[in-house]
Scaffold this motif. Sequence first.
Motif, PDB file in Angstrom:
ATOM      1  N   SER A 212      -3.148  59.178 -39.356  1.00  0.00           N
ATOM      2  CA  SER A 212      -3.119  60.626 -39.509  1.00  0.00           C
ATOM      3  C   SER A 212      -3.645  60.994 -40.889  1.00  0.00           C
ATOM      4  N   GLY A 213      -4.004  62.259 -41.064  1.00  0.00           N
ATOM      5  CA  GLY A 213      -4.353  62.762 -42.382  1.00  0.00           C
ATOM      6  C   GLY A 213      -5.814  63.093 -42.603  1.00  0.00           C
ATOM      7  N   GLY A 214      -6.674  62.812 -41.638  1.00  0.00           N
ATOM      8  CA  GLY A 214      -8.084  63.134 -41.816  1.00  0.00           C
ATOM      9  C   GLY A 214      -8.320  64.635 -41.722  1.00  0.00           C
ATOM     10  N   GLY A 215      -9.564  65.030 -41.993  1.00  0.00           N
ATOM     11  CA  GLY A 215      -9.907  66.433 -41.890  1.00  0.00           C
ATOM     12  C   GLY A 215     -11.161  66.784 -42.657  1.00  0.00           C
ATOM     13  N   LEU A 216     -11.368  68.087 -42.824  1.00  0.00           N
ATOM     14  CA  LEU A 216     -12.517  68.613 -43.551  1.00  0.00           C
ATOM     15  C   LEU A 216     -12.073  69.034 -44.942  1.00  0.00           C
ATOM     16  N   VAL A 217     -12.813  68.602 -45.960  1.00  0.00           N
ATOM     17  CA  VAL A 217     -12.471  68.937 -47.337  1.00  0.00           C
ATOM     18  C   VAL A 217     -13.754  69.174 -48.124  1.00  0.00           C
ATOM     19  N   GLN A 218     -13.675  70.024 -49.124  1.00  0.00           N
ATOM     20  CA  GLN A 218     -14.830  70.294 -49.961  1.00  0.00           C
ATOM     21  C   GLN A 218     -15.043  69.172 -50.972  1.00  0.00           C
TER      22      GLN A 218
ATOM     23  N   LEU B   3      -7.635  64.033 -50.009  1.00  0.00           N
ATOM     24  CA  LEU B   3      -6.967  63.825 -48.727  1.00  0.00           C
ATOM     25  C   LEU B   3      -6.090  62.593 -48.849  1.00  0.00           C
ATOM     26  N   ARG B   4      -5.045  62.550 -48.037  1.00  0.00           N
ATOM     27  CA  ARG B   4      -4.191  61.379 -47.971  1.00  0.00           C
ATOM     28  C   ARG B   4      -4.091  60.930 -46.525  1.00  0.00           C
ATOM     29  N   LEU B   5      -4.519  59.703 -46.273  1.00  0.00           N
ATOM     30  CA  LEU B   5      -4.436  59.120 -44.942  1.00  0.00           C
ATOM     31  C   LEU B   5      -3.183  58.264 -44.828  1.00  0.00           C
ATOM     32  N   SER B   6      -2.610  58.246 -43.623  1.00  0.00           N
ATOM     33  CA  SER B   6      -1.449  57.404 -43.333  1.00  0.00           C
ATOM     34  C   SER B   6      -1.722  56.597 -42.081  1.00  0.00           C
ATOM     35  N   CYS B   7      -1.143  55.418 -42.026  1.00  0.00           N
ATOM     36  CA  CYS B   7      -1.263  54.554 -40.847  1.00  0.00           C
ATOM     37  C   CYS B   7       0.072  53.847 -40.659  1.00  0.00           C
ATOM     38  N   ALA B   8       0.733  54.161 -39.557  1.00  0.00           N
ATOM     39  CA  ALA B   8       2.049  53.605 -39.278  1.00  0.00           C
ATOM     40  C   ALA B   8       1.959  52.572 -38.167  1.00  0.00           C
ATOM     41  N   ALA B   9       2.539  51.406 -38.412  1.00  0.00           N
ATOM     42  CA  ALA B   9       2.574  50.338 -37.419  1.00  0.00           C
ATOM     43  C   ALA B   9       3.902  50.353 -36.687  1.00  0.00           C
ATOM     44  N   SER B  10       3.855  50.062 -35.388  1.00  0.00           N
ATOM     45  CA  SER B  10       5.082  50.014 -34.605  1.00  0.00           C
ATOM     46  C   SER B  10       4.991  48.878 -33.591  1.00  0.00           C
ATOM     47  N   GLY B  11       6.160  48.444 -33.111  1.00  0.00           N
ATOM     48  CA  GLY B  11       6.227  47.324 -32.190  1.00  0.00           C
ATOM     49  C   GLY B  11       7.236  46.312 -32.695  1.00  0.00           C
ATOM     50  N   SER B  12       7.257  45.171 -32.097  1.00  0.00           N
ATOM     51  CA  SER B  12       8.218  44.131 -32.485  1.00  0.00           C
ATOM     52  C   SER B  12       7.671  43.341 -33.678  1.00  0.00           C
ATOM     53  N   ILE B  13       7.528  44.034 -34.779  1.00  0.00           N
ATOM     54  CA  ILE B  13       6.919  43.433 -35.964  1.00  0.00           C
ATOM     55  C   ILE B  13       7.923  42.576 -36.704  1.00  0.00           C
ATOM     56  N   PHE B  14       7.518  41.365 -37.002  1.00  0.00           N
ATOM     57  CA  PHE B  14       8.360  40.482 -37.813  1.00  0.00           C
ATOM     58  C   PHE B  14       7.960  40.562 -39.277  1.00  0.00           C
ATOM     59  N   SER B  15       6.670  40.507 -39.530  1.00  0.00           N
ATOM     60  CA  SER B  15       6.190  40.610 -40.914  1.00  0.00           C
ATOM     61  C   SER B  15       4.773  41.163 -40.924  1.00  0.00           C
ATOM     62  N   ILE B  16       4.435  41.806 -42.027  1.00  0.00           N
ATOM     63  CA  ILE B  16       3.075  42.317 -42.219  1.00  0.00           C
ATOM     64  C   ILE B  16       2.488  41.667 -43.451  1.00  0.00           C
TER      65      ILE B  16
ATOM     66  N   THR C  51       4.028  51.160 -43.137  1.00  0.00           N
ATOM     67  CA  THR C  51       2.998  52.189 -43.261  1.00  0.00           C
ATOM     68  C   THR C  51       2.114  51.904 -44.470  1.00  0.00           C
ATOM     69  N   VAL C  52       0.825  52.155 -44.281  1.00  0.00           N
ATOM     70  CA  VAL C  52      -0.133  52.046 -45.372  1.00  0.00           C
ATOM     71  C   VAL C  52      -0.764  53.421 -45.587  1.00  0.00           C
ATOM     72  N   TYR C  53      -1.017  53.736 -46.856  1.00  0.00           N
ATOM     73  CA  TYR C  53      -1.578  55.022 -47.231  1.00  0.00           C
ATOM     74  C   TYR C  53      -2.900  54.829 -47.972  1.00  0.00           C
ATOM     75  N   LEU C  54      -3.736  55.855 -47.907  1.00  0.00           N
ATOM     76  CA  LEU C  54      -4.946  55.876 -48.718  1.00  0.00           C
ATOM     77  C   LEU C  54      -5.050  57.264 -49.339  1.00  0.00           C
ATOM     78  N   GLN C  55      -4.820  57.338 -50.644  1.00  0.00           N
ATOM     79  CA  GLN C  55      -4.981  58.582 -51.377  1.00  0.00           C
ATOM     80  C   GLN C  55      -6.421  58.659 -51.850  1.00  0.00           C
ATOM     81  N   MET C  56      -7.123  59.692 -51.424  1.00  0.00           N
ATOM     82  CA  MET C  56      -8.537  59.836 -51.748  1.00  0.00           C
ATOM     83  C   MET C  56      -8.729  61.086 -52.599  1.00  0.00           C
ATOM     84  N   ASN C  57      -9.186  60.883 -53.818  1.00  0.00           N
ATOM     85  CA  ASN C  57      -9.429  61.981 -54.748  1.00  0.00           C
ATOM     86  C   ASN C  57     -10.911  62.064 -55.090  1.00  0.00           C
ATOM     87  N   SER C  58     -11.296  63.186 -55.658  1.00  0.00           N
ATOM     88  CA  SER C  58     -12.695  63.390 -56.084  1.00  0.00           C
ATOM     89  C   SER C  58     -13.662  63.017 -54.967  1.00  0.00           C
TER      90      SER C  58
END
Length: 123
Positions: free
Chosen positions: A7-13, A18-31, A77-84
């Motif tokens: 989530s988090g995409g879109g149109l920006v000048q 923008l800040r993107l997020s990615c959430a993992a789900s399921g029977s996760i033991f380790s990442i 969850t992993v995030y990507l903060q995108m500036n400039s």
Amino acid sequence: QVQLVESGGGLVQPGGSLRLSCAASGSIFSINNMAWYRQAPGKQRELAAHINRDGGTNYADSVKGRFTISRDNAKATVYLQMNSLKPEDTGVYYCNVDGQFYSGGYYKSFGSWGQGTQVTVSS
């Protein structure tokens, strides 16, 4: 299996953030590794940023100093903060996660991709 939801995409000048997020789900033991790739129109998918399980990071030269990758292990969850942001940052951004999940009494390795989220930088 393991699913990733972005989530988090879109149109920006240009110059925006923008800040993107990615959430993992399921029977996760380790990442282990979590990463963001991007694919511009007509180009191959490329690595934008990567973070390992110890928090070590690396970035594509084109995003160094502007993008920051981080992770929240408790939320898988992993995030990507995108500036400039620049017009050349436009593309579809995909998260990629690998690790181990639990299935049928066994631990198995996985490597999963998100569905992609569009980032458009334009005035």
